[in-house]
Write a protein that holds these residues in place. Sequence first.
Motif, PDB file in Angstrom:
ATOM      1  N   ARG A 179       0.896  -6.196  -8.855  1.00  0.00           N
ATOM      2  CA  ARG A 179       0.597  -5.021  -8.034  1.00  0.00           C
ATOM      3  C   ARG A 179       0.950  -3.709  -8.744  1.00  0.00           C
ATOM      4  O   ARG A 179       0.587  -2.632  -8.276  1.00  0.00           O
ATOM      5  CB  ARG A 179       1.330  -5.103  -6.697  1.00  0.00           C
ATOM      6  CG  ARG A 179       0.733  -6.104  -5.747  1.00  0.00           C
ATOM      7  CD  ARG A 179       1.156  -5.817  -4.312  1.00  0.00           C
ATOM      8  NE  ARG A 179       1.491  -7.029  -3.595  1.00  0.00           N
ATOM      9  CZ  ARG A 179       0.597  -7.884  -3.121  1.00  0.00           C
ATOM     10  NH1 ARG A 179      -0.686  -7.626  -3.254  1.00  0.00           N
ATOM     11  NH2 ARG A 179       0.978  -8.964  -2.485  1.00  0.00           N
ATOM     12  N   TYR A 228      11.574   6.386  14.028  1.00  0.00           N
ATOM     13  CA  TYR A 228      10.382   5.696  13.522  1.00  0.00           C
ATOM     14  C   TYR A 228       9.905   4.662  14.540  1.00  0.00           C
ATOM     15  O   TYR A 228       8.709   4.584  14.844  1.00  0.00           O
ATOM     16  CB  TYR A 228      10.698   5.038  12.169  1.00  0.00           C
ATOM     17  CG  TYR A 228       9.522   4.282  11.600  1.00  0.00           C
ATOM     18  CD1 TYR A 228       8.447   4.962  11.043  1.00  0.00           C
ATOM     19  CD2 TYR A 228       9.474   2.893  11.649  1.00  0.00           C
ATOM     20  CE1 TYR A 228       7.357   4.273  10.539  1.00  0.00           C
ATOM     21  CE2 TYR A 228       8.385   2.197  11.142  1.00  0.00           C
ATOM     22  CZ  TYR A 228       7.330   2.895  10.593  1.00  0.00           C
ATOM     23  OH  TYR A 228       6.244   2.213  10.100  1.00  0.00           O
ATOM     24  N   LEU A 262       9.532  -1.636   1.542  1.00  0.00           N
ATOM     25  CA  LEU A 262       9.400  -3.081   1.755  1.00  0.00           C
ATOM     26  C   LEU A 262       9.019  -3.369   3.196  1.00  0.00           C
ATOM     27  O   LEU A 262       9.128  -2.494   4.064  1.00  0.00           O
ATOM     28  CB  LEU A 262      10.733  -3.759   1.412  1.00  0.00           C
ATOM     29  CG  LEU A 262      11.190  -3.515  -0.038  1.00  0.00           C
ATOM     30  CD1 LEU A 262      12.681  -3.804  -0.202  1.00  0.00           C
ATOM     31  CD2 LEU A 262      10.354  -4.341  -1.004  1.00  0.00           C
ATOM     32  N   THR A 263       8.621  -4.608   3.456  1.00  0.00           N
ATOM     33  CA  THR A 263       8.199  -4.970   4.811  1.00  0.00           C
ATOM     34  C   THR A 263       9.339  -4.779   5.807  1.00  0.00           C
ATOM     35  O   THR A 263       9.122  -4.306   6.934  1.00  0.00           O
ATOM     36  CB  THR A 263       7.729  -6.440   4.844  1.00  0.00           C
ATOM     37  OG1 THR A 263       6.758  -6.617   3.812  1.00  0.00           O
ATOM     38  CG2 THR A 263       7.121  -6.796   6.181  1.00  0.00           C
ATOM     39  N   PRO A 291       0.812  -1.223   0.000  1.00  0.00           N
ATOM     40  CA  PRO A 291       0.000   0.000   0.000  1.00  0.00           C
ATOM     41  C   PRO A 291       0.845   1.274   0.000  1.00  0.00           C
ATOM     42  O   PRO A 291       0.502   2.248  -0.687  1.00  0.00           O
ATOM     43  CB  PRO A 291      -0.804  -0.120   1.303  1.00  0.00           C
ATOM     44  CG  PRO A 291      -0.850  -1.596   1.581  1.00  0.00           C
ATOM     45  CD  PRO A 291       0.417  -2.176   1.050  1.00  0.00           C
ATOM     46  N   ALA A 308      16.712  -9.803  -0.013  1.00  0.00           N
ATOM     47  CA  ALA A 308      16.136 -10.835  -0.900  1.00  0.00           C
ATOM     48  C   ALA A 308      16.074 -10.321  -2.337  1.00  0.00           C
ATOM     49  O   ALA A 308      16.327 -11.058  -3.289  1.00  0.00           O
ATOM     50  CB  ALA A 308      14.743 -11.242  -0.408  1.00  0.00           C
ATOM     51  N   ILE A 309      15.776  -9.026  -2.489  1.00  0.00           N
ATOM     52  CA  ILE A 309      15.634  -8.454  -3.837  1.00  0.00           C
ATOM     53  C   ILE A 309      16.985  -8.033  -4.412  1.00  0.00           C
ATOM     54  O   ILE A 309      17.292  -8.292  -5.578  1.00  0.00           O
ATOM     55  CB  ILE A 309      14.675  -7.240  -3.802  1.00  0.00           C
ATOM     56  CG1 ILE A 309      13.269  -7.701  -3.415  1.00  0.00           C
ATOM     57  CG2 ILE A 309      14.655  -6.509  -5.142  1.00  0.00           C
ATOM     58  CD1 ILE A 309      12.338  -6.573  -3.009  1.00  0.00           C
ATOM     59  N   PRO A 316      -0.071   7.144   7.018  1.00  0.00           N
ATOM     60  CA  PRO A 316      -0.599   5.997   6.272  1.00  0.00           C
ATOM     61  C   PRO A 316      -0.687   6.318   4.776  1.00  0.00           C
ATOM     62  O   PRO A 316      -0.575   7.485   4.378  1.00  0.00           O
ATOM     63  CB  PRO A 316      -1.992   5.821   6.873  1.00  0.00           C
ATOM     64  CG  PRO A 316      -2.386   7.195   7.305  1.00  0.00           C
ATOM     65  CD  PRO A 316      -1.120   7.895   7.707  1.00  0.00           C
ATOM     66  N   ALA A 368      13.751  -8.161   3.229  1.00  0.00           N
ATOM     67  CA  ALA A 368      13.163  -8.099   1.879  1.00  0.00           C
ATOM     68  C   ALA A 368      14.115  -7.359   0.933  1.00  0.00           C
ATOM     69  O   ALA A 368      14.258  -7.728  -0.237  1.00  0.00           O
ATOM     70  CB  ALA A 368      11.803  -7.415   1.922  1.00  0.00           C
TER      71      ALA A 368
HETATM   72  P1  NDP Z   1       3.726  -4.403   2.991  1.00  0.00           P
HETATM   73  O1  NDP Z   1       4.392  -5.284   3.974  1.00  0.00           O
HETATM   74  O2  NDP Z   1       2.269  -4.550   2.737  1.00  0.00           O
HETATM   75  O3  NDP Z   1       4.406  -4.495   1.521  1.00  0.00           O
HETATM   76  C1  NDP Z   1       5.717  -4.258   1.333  1.00  0.00           C
HETATM   77  C2  NDP Z   1       6.333  -4.805   0.085  1.00  0.00           C
HETATM   78  O4  NDP Z   1       7.390  -5.677   0.525  1.00  0.00           O
HETATM   79  C3  NDP Z   1       5.505  -5.598  -0.938  1.00  0.00           C
HETATM   80  O5  NDP Z   1       5.805  -5.054  -2.192  1.00  0.00           O
HETATM   81  C4  NDP Z   1       6.082  -7.018  -0.823  1.00  0.00           C
HETATM   82  O6  NDP Z   1       6.096  -7.705  -2.062  1.00  0.00           O
HETATM   83  C5  NDP Z   1       7.496  -6.727  -0.416  1.00  0.00           C
HETATM   84  N1  NDP Z   1       8.172  -7.866   0.223  1.00  0.00           N
HETATM   85  C6  NDP Z   1       8.021  -8.320   1.493  1.00  0.00           C
HETATM   86  N2  NDP Z   1       8.836  -9.355   1.717  1.00  0.00           N
HETATM   87  C7  NDP Z   1       9.526  -9.565   0.562  1.00  0.00           C
HETATM   88  C8  NDP Z   1      10.534 -10.475   0.162  1.00  0.00           C
HETATM   89  N3  NDP Z   1      11.009 -11.402   1.010  1.00  0.00           N
HETATM   90  N4  NDP Z   1      11.012 -10.384  -1.089  1.00  0.00           N
HETATM   91  C9  NDP Z   1      10.548  -9.450  -1.942  1.00  0.00           C
HETATM   92  N5  NDP Z   1       9.608  -8.542  -1.631  1.00  0.00           N
HETATM   93  C10 NDP Z   1       9.105  -8.599  -0.383  1.00  0.00           C
HETATM   94  O7  NDP Z   1       4.081  -2.952   3.504  1.00  0.00           O
HETATM   95  P2  NDP Z   1       3.435  -1.488   3.284  1.00  0.00           P
HETATM   96  O8  NDP Z   1       3.411  -1.135   1.854  1.00  0.00           O
HETATM   97  O9  NDP Z   1       2.200  -1.340   4.084  1.00  0.00           O
HETATM   98  O10 NDP Z   1       4.559  -0.640   4.027  1.00  0.00           O
HETATM   99  C11 NDP Z   1       5.896  -0.574   3.523  1.00  0.00           C
HETATM  100  C12 NDP Z   1       6.810  -0.132   4.655  1.00  0.00           C
HETATM  101  O11 NDP Z   1       6.357   1.118   5.141  1.00  0.00           O
HETATM  102  C13 NDP Z   1       6.807  -1.098   5.844  1.00  0.00           C
HETATM  103  O12 NDP Z   1       8.119  -1.219   6.329  1.00  0.00           O
HETATM  104  C14 NDP Z   1       5.902  -0.432   6.873  1.00  0.00           C
HETATM  105  O13 NDP Z   1       6.269  -0.744   8.194  1.00  0.00           O
HETATM  106  C15 NDP Z   1       6.112   1.051   6.554  1.00  0.00           C
HETATM  107  N6  NDP Z   1       4.952   1.891   6.833  1.00  0.00           N
HETATM  108  C16 NDP Z   1       3.676   1.444   6.528  1.00  0.00           C
HETATM  109  C17 NDP Z   1       2.581   2.233   6.779  1.00  0.00           C
HETATM  110  C18 NDP Z   1       1.183   1.770   6.431  1.00  0.00           C
HETATM  111  O14 NDP Z   1       0.237   2.384   6.952  1.00  0.00           O
HETATM  112  N7  NDP Z   1       1.009   0.787   5.594  1.00  0.00           N
HETATM  113  C19 NDP Z   1       2.739   3.579   7.413  1.00  0.00           C
HETATM  114  C20 NDP Z   1       4.095   3.966   7.628  1.00  0.00           C
HETATM  115  C21 NDP Z   1       5.158   3.148   7.354  1.00  0.00           C
HETATM  116  P3  NDP Z   1       4.806  -8.519  -2.603  1.00  0.00           P
HETATM  117  O15 NDP Z   1       3.857  -7.496  -3.149  1.00  0.00           O
HETATM  118  O16 NDP Z   1       5.369  -9.436  -3.621  1.00  0.00           O
HETATM  119  O17 NDP Z   1       4.246  -9.259  -1.398  1.00  0.00           O
END
Ligand code: NDP
Length: 288
Positions: free
Chosen positions: A37, A169, A66-67, A12, A74-75, A121, A71
Amino acid sequence: MSRTITVIGLGPMGQAMAAAYLNRDYRVTLWNRTPSRADALVKRGATLAATPEEALAASDLTILSLTDLDAMYAILEPAEAALAGRTLVNLSSDTPEKARAGARWVTEHGGTLLTGGVLCPPPLIGTADASTFYSGPRETYETHREALEVITGKTDYRGEDPGLAALMYQLNMAIFWPSMIAYWQAVALADAHGLTATDIAPYVTENFAGMGHFVDFYASRIDAGNHEGDVDRTAMGLASMDHVVHTASDAGVDTAFPEAVKHIFHRVIDAGHGADSFSRAVELMKKR
Ligand code: NDP
């Protein structure tokens, strides 16, 4: 010439960031483990790179959303030869230690990594009042500041140490997640009495808005080591938390979270500080 940006990671947050860059007419390149996506963004004009190498090469700056740092490895480990001369911004959550190690790893491969922690967010990405912590090479931050301000209008540079933005953070997350779980607890309790989340929303908002008063009041006292029980006593806090637990259990609502809070009050009292303010709990929590 249009400005260029690469976004790796399309959860997101990454999707919202890529959309914000498209809104500002950047030439946007994307890469994501799950390519689908990217579909909506590609329809809007973004380019989906075939490989991480291609994504890194496409733009002046690469955003990693990324999470976690695992990750990133990994990439990018399979693409590490493509890091030389590239500038990356890691907006993925992780510990300060992992942020530092990640920055070292990118540097060892000839690249530069700025660390960031976004404080909003996805719906607030691209807005003027949202804010992001940054740390790492100041020159990199200054060079790319305009591009970073597309993500959030406000940026807060904390210093050269790449761990600092991650630390700031995580401090915010240490408050955010438990506060929101406390809110879910209140919603569950309200629900047991026929009130909806919408019914109690104005009161919850007022409660959260009032928290600044408590921060202002306690901060200087805590720094001075003053935990005097002149406005609150831990024994009162425990009794009050006990009422919360029983209000929940009487209504058949889960008590795990308020019980955990009660446990902290108990520890303060067991240590002989029942007559002190509940701010005394800070001393129990501090590093030994
Ligand atoms: P998500 O965890 O939903 O998605 C993150 C991305 O990481 C996806 O594109 C996913 O790929 C990728 N990913 C995870 N593991 C792997 C892996 N092993 N190899 C390759 N790709 C990987 O996170 P958000 O988008 O919600 O958030 C991103 C970052 O921002 C996070 O660190 C979060 O803590 C931070 N954040 C989030 C907020 C929120 O409200 N959502 C607010 C503020 C900060 P795939 O699509 O293939 O699964």
